[in-house]
Enzyme design. Structure first.
Site, short mmCIF file in Angstrom:
data_model
loop_
_atom_site.label_atom_id
_atom_site.label_comp_id
_atom_site.label_asym_id
_atom_site.label_seq_id
_atom_site.Cartn_x
_atom_site.Cartn_y
_atom_site.Cartn_z
N HIS A 68 -17.86 6.44 -1.30
CA HIS A 68 -18.52 7.09 -0.30
C HIS A 68 -17.79 7.54 0.85
CE1 HIS A 68 -17.95 3.69 2.53
NE2 HIS A 68 -17.82 2.97 1.31
N CYS B 124 -15.91 -1.37 -2.46
CA CYS B 124 -16.03 0.10 -2.68
C CYS B 124 -14.81 1.08 -2.09
CB CYS B 124 -17.31 0.56 -1.77
SG CYS B 124 -18.90 -0.20 -2.73
#
Length: 412
Positions: free
Chosen positions: A316, A335
């Protein structure tokens, strides 16, 4: 609704590095010329610095042959006594330093192949030494300042047998990874905190990344990127509610409002709850769903990249752009945050007929949009702490998760 595991709730202010650290080699030279006592041409060394970068991917069958050559070279260095330990004077060594420690520094850089030009006074930190230091720093994932600071000293003083062990360990990893690659793929090298978008054996783009810290590690995995979420919501995972959000709310009860995070019951978004309805001195908050609205404060930034995996991780954007300027980029909860994410997204959605203008427009609209990729792309999270690029330049990174099985550099 699937739990999103990764982004951090706490958005801390990170100082922007000093501008001097971002000077080009030529700019650094020009700023020093008024004091310099020699007339070496610094630009003559630039090709050696450029060779550290390559358009060839980290993973390929050719990498294996280069690794074998590097292993033999490092075995020879080890057999002949390795390299000396560099002890810096009280101040960091830099262009213009005159000290006996520079003699040792020159020997260290010459043995590892970073310093080729050995003319001039051997106790003077001249422009050739500065270029060699920059080259060494780039090979070890450090900011190429040309200044021998503590992080650079630490990397220089890792014994040759440790570096040899890293090369031997990663030879097997690269062999395994290289046999599983599609013609088009995204590689996330966790220890390097770097991303490569590869197509037809060439790197289309490289991106600095922020990956999981040691207590919340990014997993090793292979999957397919199938979807892009523009202007996404972020649903705070239970683990982060417990470890980050509850302590933050105890310190600052207005935190949820400030960060535009709304409270619902899991599976029921018809009623929004107020923070005063939750006992923050217990784990009661873990029974609720916390969802952050799209926007500039959103922990996922403007875009999220989805791929199927059991770890509930994804890639992201991030509002914390300053983190990309750090040497050690291990800050996430598993992440991967992507620098210049729009360039990567544009490449991923080419199969849908999109171009950069459409990507920019989708983000600029601020509207939620999910795009299913017509051409799913392989993604691989790999753990590679040593590799050799197409120009024969050997790279090393810290064994951040302690997977190499050899004594390694202490975490910076």
């Amino acid at each position: 609704m699937a739990i999103m595991r990764c982004a951090l709730v706490v958005i801390a202010a990170v100082p922007v590095p000093a501008m001097a650290q971002h000077e080009s080699p030529l700019e650094a030279l020009r700023s020093f010329e008024r004091q310099a006592e020699w007339s070496d041409r610094f630009d003559a060394t630039l090709p050696e610095v450029r060779a550290v970068n390559s358009t060839a991917p980290t993973l390929s069958p050719a990498t294996l042959g280069r690794m074998q050559i590097a292993i033999e070279q490092y075995r020879t260095i080890a057999a002949t006594g390795g390299w000396p330990t560099v002890n810096s004077p009280q101040k960091a060594m830099r262009l213009g330093t005159r000290d006996n420690a520079v003699r040792t520094l020159r020997r260290r850089l010459t043995i590892s192949g970073d310093l080729v030009q050995i003319g001039g006074r051997d106790d003077v930190f001249d422009s050739y030494v500065a270029a060699a230091v920059r080259r060494f720093q780039m090979r070890h994932g450090l900011a190429p300042t040309g200044i021998v600071d503590q992080a650079t000293l630490d990397a220089m003083n890792v014994p040759v047998y440790v570096r040899l062990g890293q090369l031997e360990t990663n030879l097997g990893r690269i062999a395994e990874y290289s046999g599983k690659l599609d013609d088009r793929y995204v590689l996330v090298n966790i220890p390097a905190a770097e991303i490569e978008a590869v197509e037809h054996g060439r790197v289309r783009s490289r991106h600095t990344a922020v990956v999981g810290r040691i207590d919340r590690q990014s997993p090793i995995l292979t999957s397919k990127i199938y979807e892009i979420n523009f202007n996404p919501y972020w649903t705070v995972p239970v683990s982060i509610v417990r470890r980050d959000l509850i302590p933050k709310m105890k310190e600052n009860p207005s935190y949820l409002k400030d960060q535009k995070i709304h409270i619902y019951r899991w599976g029921d978004e018809t009623r929004e709850y107020d923070y005063t309805e939750i006992d923050w001195n217990t784990d009661e908050a873990t029974q609720y769903m916390f969802r952050q609205e799209p926007g500039e404060l959103n922990s996922l930034g403007t875009v999220k990249i989805n791929f199927h995996n059991m770890h509930q991780v994804y890639m992201h954007d991030t509002p914390q752009k300053s983190l990309f300027g750090e040497d050690a980029r291990f800050h996430s909860s598993g992440c991967v945050r992507v620098q210049n994410v729009r360039e990567l997204i544009t490449w991923l959605v080419q199969g849908n007929g999109w171009d950069r203008a459409q990507v920019d427009a989708a983000i600029r609209s601020g509207q939620r949009l999910d795009v299913q990729l017509k051409r799913p792309t392989q993604v691989m999270f790999a753990y590679i702490t040593a590799w050799v690029n197409a120009d024969g330049v050997v790279h090393f990174r810290d064994d951040i998760y302690r997977k190499d099985g050899v004594e390694t550099l202490a975490l910076r």
